[in-house]
Scaffold this motif. Sequence first.
Motif, PDB file in Angstrom:
ATOM      1  N   LYS A   3       0.841  -1.200   0.000  1.00 47.59           N
ATOM      2  CA  LYS A   3       0.000   0.000   0.000  1.00 47.59           C
ATOM      3  C   LYS A   3       0.876   1.249   0.000  1.00 47.59           C
ATOM      4  O   LYS A   3       2.000   1.201   0.496  1.00 47.59           O
ATOM      5  N   PRO A   4       0.384   2.365  -0.550  1.00 44.82           N
ATOM      6  CA  PRO A   4      -0.829   2.479  -1.358  1.00 44.82           C
ATOM      7  C   PRO A   4      -0.588   1.913  -2.755  1.00 44.82           C
ATOM      8  O   PRO A   4       0.556   1.840  -3.198  1.00 44.82           O
ATOM      9  N   LEU A   5      -1.657   1.533  -3.422  1.00 43.45           N
ATOM     10  CA  LEU A   5      -1.511   0.891  -4.729  1.00 43.45           C
ATOM     11  C   LEU A   5      -0.731   1.753  -5.703  1.00 43.45           C
ATOM     12  O   LEU A   5       0.161   1.263  -6.409  1.00 43.45           O
ATOM     13  N   GLY A   6      -1.046   3.040  -5.780  1.00 45.01           N
ATOM     14  CA  GLY A   6      -0.350   3.954  -6.680  1.00 45.01           C
ATOM     15  C   GLY A   6      -0.087   5.278  -6.000  1.00 45.01           C
ATOM     16  O   GLY A   6      -0.630   5.557  -4.922  1.00 45.01           O
ATOM     17  N   HIS A   7       0.714   6.132  -6.624  1.00 46.62           N
ATOM     18  CA  HIS A   7       1.053   7.403  -6.001  1.00 46.62           C
ATOM     19  C   HIS A   7      -0.072   8.421  -6.114  1.00 46.62           C
ATOM     20  O   HIS A   7      -0.058   9.445  -5.440  1.00 46.62           O
ATOM     21  N   ASP A   8      -1.058   8.169  -6.980  1.00 46.37           N
ATOM     22  CA  ASP A   8      -2.276   8.968  -7.035  1.00 46.37           C
ATOM     23  C   ASP A   8      -3.367   8.133  -7.695  1.00 46.37           C
ATOM     24  O   ASP A   8      -3.134   6.977  -8.095  1.00 46.37           O
ATOM     25  N   THR A   9      -4.558   8.715  -7.807  1.00 46.61           N
ATOM     26  CA  THR A   9      -5.699   7.949  -8.321  1.00 46.61           C
ATOM     27  C   THR A   9      -5.472   7.471  -9.750  1.00 46.61           C
ATOM     28  O   THR A   9      -5.768   6.313 -10.080  1.00 46.61           O
ATOM     29  N   ALA A  10      -4.950   8.342 -10.601  1.00 48.62           N
ATOM     30  CA  ALA A  10      -4.737   7.964 -12.001  1.00 48.62           C
ATOM     31  C   ALA A  10      -3.764   6.799 -12.108  1.00 48.62           C
ATOM     32  O   ALA A  10      -3.968   5.864 -12.903  1.00 48.62           O
ATOM     33  N   SER A  11      -2.706   6.830 -11.310  1.00 48.76           N
ATOM     34  CA  SER A  11      -1.733   5.742 -11.304  1.00 48.76           C
ATOM     35  C   SER A  11      -2.384   4.439 -10.847  1.00 48.76           C
ATOM     36  O   SER A  11      -2.186   3.374 -11.456  1.00 48.76           O
ATOM     37  N   ALA A  12      -3.152   4.502  -9.767  1.00 50.88           N
ATOM     38  CA  ALA A  12      -3.822   3.302  -9.247  1.00 50.88           C
ATOM     39  C   ALA A  12      -4.827   2.757 -10.257  1.00 50.88           C
ATOM     40  O   ALA A  12      -5.007   1.535 -10.371  1.00 50.88           O
ATOM     41  N   GLU A  13      -5.492   3.637 -11.000  1.00 48.94           N
ATOM     42  CA  GLU A  13      -6.439   3.191 -12.032  1.00 48.94           C
ATOM     43  C   GLU A  13      -5.728   2.423 -13.138  1.00 48.94           C
ATOM     44  O   GLU A  13      -6.217   1.388 -13.609  1.00 48.94           O
ATOM     45  N   ARG A  14      -4.575   2.911 -13.551  1.00 45.61           N
ATOM     46  CA  ARG A  14      -3.833   2.222 -14.615  1.00 45.61           C
ATOM     47  C   ARG A  14      -3.360   0.845 -14.155  1.00 45.61           C
ATOM     48  O   ARG A  14      -3.406  -0.131 -14.919  1.00 45.61           O
ATOM     49  N   ILE A  15      -2.897   0.759 -12.927  1.00 46.08           N
ATOM     50  CA  ILE A  15      -2.444  -0.530 -12.398  1.00 46.08           C
ATOM     51  C   ILE A  15      -3.618  -1.505 -12.320  1.00 46.08           C
ATOM     52  O   ILE A  15      -3.522  -2.660 -12.760  1.00 46.08           O
ATOM     53  N   THR A  16      -4.726  -1.048 -11.767  1.00 43.83           N
ATOM     54  CA  THR A  16      -5.908  -1.908 -11.620  1.00 43.83           C
ATOM     55  C   THR A  16      -6.383  -2.415 -12.976  1.00 43.83           C
ATOM     56  O   THR A  16      -6.672  -3.610 -13.149  1.00 43.83           O
ATOM     57  N   ALA A  17      -6.460  -1.526 -13.953  1.00 46.32           N
ATOM     58  CA  ALA A  17      -6.926  -1.906 -15.289  1.00 46.32           C
ATOM     59  C   ALA A  17      -5.997  -2.939 -15.922  1.00 46.32           C
ATOM     60  O   ALA A  17      -6.458  -3.878 -16.594  1.00 46.32           O
ATOM     61  N   ALA A  18      -4.698  -2.800 -15.695  1.00 50.84           N
ATOM     62  CA  ALA A  18      -3.736  -3.725 -16.292  1.00 50.84           C
ATOM     63  C   ALA A  18      -3.949  -5.146 -15.794  1.00 50.84           C
ATOM     64  O   ALA A  18      -3.862  -6.116 -16.558  1.00 50.84           O
ATOM     65  N   PHE A  19      -4.235  -5.307 -14.519  1.00 51.43           N
ATOM     66  CA  PHE A  19      -4.431  -6.643 -13.961  1.00 51.43           C
ATOM     67  C   PHE A  19      -5.818  -7.186 -14.265  1.00 51.43           C
ATOM     68  O   PHE A  19      -5.972  -8.365 -14.614  1.00 51.43           O
ATOM     69  N   GLU A  20      -6.828  -6.351 -14.139  1.00 56.07           N
ATOM     70  CA  GLU A  20      -8.190  -6.815 -14.404  1.00 56.07           C
ATOM     71  C   GLU A  20      -8.366  -7.210 -15.863  1.00 56.07           C
ATOM     72  O   GLU A  20      -9.044  -8.215 -16.160  1.00 56.07           O
ATOM     73  N   SER A  21      -7.789  -6.461 -16.782  1.00 53.67           N
ATOM     74  CA  SER A  21      -7.965  -6.741 -18.205  1.00 53.67           C
ATOM     75  C   SER A  21      -7.321  -8.059 -18.617  1.00 53.67           C
ATOM     76  O   SER A  21      -7.715  -8.667 -19.619  1.00 53.67           O
ATOM     77  N   ARG A  22      -6.346  -8.512 -17.837  1.00 55.61           N
ATOM     78  CA  ARG A  22      -5.649  -9.767 -18.149  1.00 55.61           C
ATOM     79  C   ARG A  22      -6.132 -10.935 -17.281  1.00 55.61           C
ATOM     80  O   ARG A  22      -5.609 -12.048 -17.373  1.00 55.61           O
ATOM     81  N   GLY A  23      -7.125 -10.679 -16.445  1.00 61.81           N
ATOM     82  CA  GLY A  23      -7.653 -11.731 -15.579  1.00 61.81           C
ATOM     83  C   GLY A  23      -6.668 -12.201 -14.525  1.00 61.81           C
ATOM     84  O   GLY A  23      -6.726 -13.353 -14.077  1.00 61.81           O
ATOM     85  N   LEU A  24      -5.773 -11.307 -14.102  1.00 62.03           N
ATOM     86  CA  LEU A  24      -4.758 -11.654 -13.106  1.00 62.03           C
ATOM     87  C   LEU A  24      -5.244 -11.316 -11.701  1.00 62.03           C
ATOM     88  O   LEU A  24      -6.066 -10.419 -11.508  1.00 62.03           O
ATOM     89  N   VAL A  25      -4.730 -12.032 -10.717  1.00 60.13           N
ATOM     90  CA  VAL A  25      -5.036 -11.729  -9.325  1.00 60.13           C
ATOM     91  C   VAL A  25      -4.112 -10.601  -8.879  1.00 60.13           C
ATOM     92  O   VAL A  25      -2.892 -10.759  -8.839  1.00 60.13           O
ATOM     93  N   GLY A  26      -4.706  -9.468  -8.574  1.00 57.17           N
ATOM     94  CA  GLY A  26      -3.950  -8.321  -8.093  1.00 57.17           C
ATOM     95  C   GLY A  26      -4.430  -7.943  -6.706  1.00 57.17           C
ATOM     96  O   GLY A  26      -5.642  -7.805  -6.477  1.00 57.17           O
ATOM     97  N   ALA A  27      -3.509  -7.793  -5.773  1.00 59.78           N
ATOM     98  CA  ALA A  27      -3.877  -7.477  -4.395  1.00 59.78           C
ATOM     99  C   ALA A  27      -3.036  -6.317  -3.886  1.00 59.78           C
ATOM    100  O   ALA A  27      -1.997  -5.986  -4.446  1.00 59.78           O
ATOM    101  N   VAL A  28      -3.506  -5.710  -2.801  1.00 58.15           N
ATOM    102  CA  VAL A  28      -2.817  -4.581  -2.177  1.00 58.15           C
ATOM    103  C   VAL A  28      -2.550  -4.917  -0.714  1.00 58.15           C
ATOM    104  O   VAL A  28      -3.410  -5.488  -0.030  1.00 58.15           O
ATOM    105  N   GLY A  29      -1.374  -4.535  -0.237  1.00 60.48           N
ATOM    106  CA  GLY A  29      -0.954  -4.902   1.118  1.00 60.48           C
ATOM    107  C   GLY A  29      -1.489  -3.996   2.206  1.00 60.48           C
ATOM    108  O   GLY A  29      -0.714  -3.341   2.919  1.00 60.48           O
ATOM    109  N   HIS A  30      -2.788  -3.964   2.380  1.00 56.92           N
ATOM    110  CA  HIS A  30      -3.378  -3.220   3.498  1.00 56.92           C
ATOM    111  C   HIS A  30      -3.379  -4.122   4.727  1.00 56.92           C
ATOM    112  O   HIS A  30      -4.370  -4.769   5.072  1.00 56.92           O
ATOM    113  N   ILE A  31      -2.257  -4.123   5.415  1.00 56.73           N
ATOM    114  CA  ILE A  31      -1.994  -5.115   6.453  1.00 56.73           C
ATOM    115  C   ILE A  31      -2.895  -4.983   7.670  1.00 56.73           C
ATOM    116  O   ILE A  31      -3.156  -5.971   8.365  1.00 56.73           O
TER     117      ILE A  31
END
Length: 328
Positions: free
Chosen positions: A91-119
């Motif tokens: 955490k945090p997933l990205g340095h801002d919302t736009a960055s986090a959106e790009r990361i999320t889209a990259a994993f979701e579009s490929r059907g990959l398991v993407g997680a965030v370390g909110h311990i």
Amino acid sequence: MANLRAGLIGIGSMGRHHARVLRALEGVDLVAIADATGDPHGVAGDLELAPDIDTLLKAGLDYVVVAVPTIYHEPVALAVAAAGVHALVEKPLGHDTASAERITAAFESRGLVGAVGHIERYNPAVQSLRVRLENGDLGDVFQIATRRQGPFPARIADVGVVRDLGPHDVDLAAWVAQSTYASISAQVTHRSGREHEDLVSITGRLANGTVANHLINWLSPMKERTTVVTGERGAFVADTLTADLTFYENGTIATTWDHIAGFRGVSEGNVTRFAIAKAEPLATEHAAFRDGILGTSSQYVTMREGLETVAVVDAVLESARTGTTINR
């Protein structure tokens, strides 16, 4: 069934703990480590230290744990997604919302398991609290208030307290309440001579009506990590430093001493500190992500949830900058 092959990039103050947990995690083999700055804590062991993510990915990995500084999350995570590899990103997933959106889209579009370390979700006190709320032990939840304060950590150089510590409490409150933030108002201050804020006070309202309050700073000589959830039957207090959970029950015995009754307000009932199993949160987090890859559980924090947290953090900073309440 063969063990999952895991790689780790970033072996600094947090990454070294990921390495330790990965080596002990059943069903997983830590087979590759990367860090461009070296191995300050000596955690690589007999593994060759790769210089970058591209070299790391050549090890034939099932998943990668990304523990590099936040500013590098996006390029590293996008490289992992492009390689078709699952990832747990600190955490945090990205340095801002736009960055986090790009990361999320990259994993979701490929059907990959993407997680965030909110311990903090995996702290035993918070896990037990969430179960008790689901069981209706508190009834309707009115307010979630957190206090996260302590001395300034020398490891932090690139962000303020909002981006470094804020995601913990934003995610924790939303998960405990099972609701998203509808509005945010925040005040910050700068007292330590750095360009970034070192104290923030946040007031929010969640979509389900719960009021959230967060006091976070790097200015206190005492270290405190407390979550108080108040509802119609009393209040739960979770201390995530000690992983203790205490319930302060509303009383059912009338107070006949008028002066005390007027002073105390809601009558006091029993106070119970629960005996709960105290597994290490990081180990529980890794086990949840492993099981997510295997398809046997969905208890990990999704990138979509991580994106929502980054968006709320951005709203906190916008509110502090403009002096307005941000409605979402």
